[in-house]
Scaffold this motif. Structure first.
Motif, mmCIF file in Angstrom:
data_model
loop_
_atom_site.group_PDB
_atom_site.id
_atom_site.type_symbol
_atom_site.label_atom_id
_atom_site.label_comp_id
_atom_site.label_asym_id
_atom_site.label_seq_id
_atom_site.Cartn_x
_atom_site.Cartn_y
_atom_site.Cartn_z
ATOM 1 N N GLY A 99 0.854 -1.176 0.000
ATOM 2 C CA GLY A 99 0.000 0.000 0.000
ATOM 3 C C GLY A 99 0.888 1.224 0.000
ATOM 4 N N LEU A 100 0.443 2.283 -0.645
ATOM 5 C CA LEU A 100 1.276 3.469 -0.775
ATOM 6 C C LEU A 100 1.243 4.325 0.493
ATOM 7 C CD1 LEU A 100 3.161 4.884 -2.689
ATOM 8 C CD2 LEU A 100 1.197 6.015 -3.740
ATOM 9 N N THR A 101 0.098 4.397 1.150
ATOM 10 C CA THR A 101 0.002 5.161 2.393
ATOM 11 C C THR A 101 0.410 4.311 3.588
ATOM 12 O OG1 THR A 101 -1.768 6.529 1.484
ATOM 13 C CG2 THR A 101 -1.540 6.497 3.870
ATOM 14 N N ARG A 102 -0.045 3.053 3.609
ATOM 15 C CA ARG A 102 0.317 2.109 4.672
ATOM 16 C C ARG A 102 0.710 0.786 4.032
ATOM 17 N NH1 ARG A 102 -4.511 3.944 6.123
ATOM 18 N NH2 ARG A 102 -5.435 1.907 5.673
ATOM 19 N N VAL A 156 4.063 -1.314 10.245
ATOM 20 C CA VAL A 156 3.421 -0.688 9.091
ATOM 21 C C VAL A 156 4.323 0.463 8.650
ATOM 22 C CG1 VAL A 156 1.435 0.596 8.255
ATOM 23 C CG2 VAL A 156 1.089 -1.341 9.785
ATOM 24 N N ILE A 157 4.742 0.420 7.393
ATOM 25 C CA ILE A 157 5.558 1.494 6.831
ATOM 26 C C ILE A 157 4.603 2.523 6.232
ATOM 27 C CG2 ILE A 157 7.401 2.061 5.197
ATOM 28 C CD1 ILE A 157 8.004 -1.042 5.186
ATOM 29 N N ARG A 158 4.736 3.764 6.645
ATOM 30 C CA ARG A 158 3.805 4.813 6.208
ATOM 31 C C ARG A 158 4.534 5.851 5.358
ATOM 32 N NH1 ARG A 158 -0.713 4.392 9.757
ATOM 33 N NH2 ARG A 158 -0.252 3.021 11.529
ATOM 34 N N GLU A 191 7.497 9.687 -6.188
ATOM 35 C CA GLU A 191 8.809 9.034 -6.142
ATOM 36 C C GLU A 191 9.370 9.018 -4.727
ATOM 37 O OE1 GLU A 191 9.646 13.367 -7.276
ATOM 38 O OE2 GLU A 191 8.108 11.829 -7.632
ATOM 39 N N ARG A 192 9.107 10.059 -3.958
ATOM 40 C CA ARG A 192 9.595 10.093 -2.575
ATOM 41 C C ARG A 192 8.798 9.125 -1.694
ATOM 42 N NH1 ARG A 192 10.292 15.977 -0.274
ATOM 43 N NH2 ARG A 192 11.066 14.715 1.466
ATOM 44 N N ARG A 193 7.504 9.000 -1.975
ATOM 45 C CA ARG A 193 6.689 8.051 -1.215
ATOM 46 C C ARG A 193 7.170 6.621 -1.448
ATOM 47 N NH1 ARG A 193 0.403 9.053 -1.696
ATOM 48 N NH2 ARG A 193 0.500 7.872 0.246
ATOM 49 N N GLY A 230 -1.367 2.688 -6.738
ATOM 50 C CA GLY A 230 -0.422 2.767 -5.629
ATOM 51 C C GLY A 230 -0.061 1.397 -5.094
ATOM 52 N N THR A 231 -1.052 0.514 -5.011
ATOM 53 C CA THR A 231 -0.804 -0.848 -4.536
ATOM 54 C C THR A 231 0.115 -1.589 -5.493
ATOM 55 O OG1 THR A 231 -2.975 -0.909 -3.462
ATOM 56 C CG2 THR A 231 -1.913 -3.022 -3.883
ATOM 57 N N ALA A 232 -0.127 -1.447 -6.796
ATOM 58 C CA ALA A 232 0.697 -2.121 -7.792
ATOM 59 C C ALA A 232 2.138 -1.612 -7.757
ATOM 60 C CB ALA A 232 0.102 -1.923 -9.181
ATOM 61 N N GLN A 233 2.294 -0.307 -7.605
ATOM 62 C CA GLN A 233 3.645 0.262 -7.553
ATOM 63 C C GLN A 233 4.402 -0.253 -6.328
ATOM 64 O OE1 GLN A 233 2.191 4.285 -7.689
ATOM 65 N NE2 GLN A 233 2.874 4.605 -9.790
#
Length: 200
Positions: free
Chosen positions: A14-17, A38-40, A48-50, A86-89
């Motif tokens: 997940g991109l946010t969590r 959980v990495i946030r 790119e920074r996320r 975001g999930t796929a990335q």
């Protein structure tokens, strides 16, 4: 000789969590919690920074806990296109990092994971959290749900045959070879018990 164990890193992308969970699973399917987090990433940051924040977190877990295999949730179609992107990335980042660290990786669908952990492919989040806590003998439900999902992924992979087949044995780590050997012995024992009960 100690019982072989397989160390699995489960990743709920997940991109946010991004949930990450490491478990040690023994031949008898008993499991022990090694690490969960959980990495946030901040939604206000450029993409790119996320992704770099998520990558750094996964890389740290790989280096600290040296799993034998990585299990990642398989991306599936969702109504929210932005969310699935975001999930796929994040999933791609996880698989890439596993390859860079020389760790084999596998993907499992949410239905596979729910069925493996709860026996019911349509289980809800609370049912998954409850079963993960029970299996790992935790005093409280793993929170948030992303953390429980990562642990469930790790358990699912181990229970569904976490080590590759013997034909790939030359590329296995010592722990994976021990696990594969133990699985073969266990399967032979189960067949023998079934034959005895059947009078074969």
């Amino acid at each position: 000789m100690a019982s072989p164990r397989l160390r699995v890193l489960g990743i709920d992308p997940g991109l946010t969590r991004c949930g990450v969970g490491v478990v040690d699973v023994a031949r008898d399917r008993s499991a022990r919690l090694v690490h969960v987090d959980v990495i946030r990433s901040d939604p206000g940051l450029p993409i790119e920074r996320r992704l770099a924040v998520i990558a750094a977190g996964i890389r740290a877990v790989l280096e600290e806990h040296t799993p034998d295999v990585v299990a990642v949730e398989r991306v599936f179609a969702q109504h929210n296109r932005h969310s699935v992107m975001g999930t796929a990335q994040t999933s791609g980042i996880a698989l890439l990092l596993a390859a860079e660290h020389g760790v084999p990786a596998a993907t499992h669908t949410p239905t596979e994971v729910k069925a493996a952990v709860t026996g019911y492919g349509s289980a809800d989040k609370l049912q998954v959290q409850t079963m993960v806590a029970r299996v790992l003998r935790l005093d409280a439900l793993p929170q948030p749900a992303d953390a429980a999902d990562a642990l469930a992924l790790a358990l699912c992979h181990a229970w569904r045959g976490g080590a590759p087949e013997a034909s790939q044995a030359t590329s296995l780590t010592p722990a994976q070879r021990a696990w594969a050997d133990a699985e073969r012995v266990s399967r032979r024992e189960r067949v023998a018990r079934t034959n005895v009960r059947s009078g074969v």
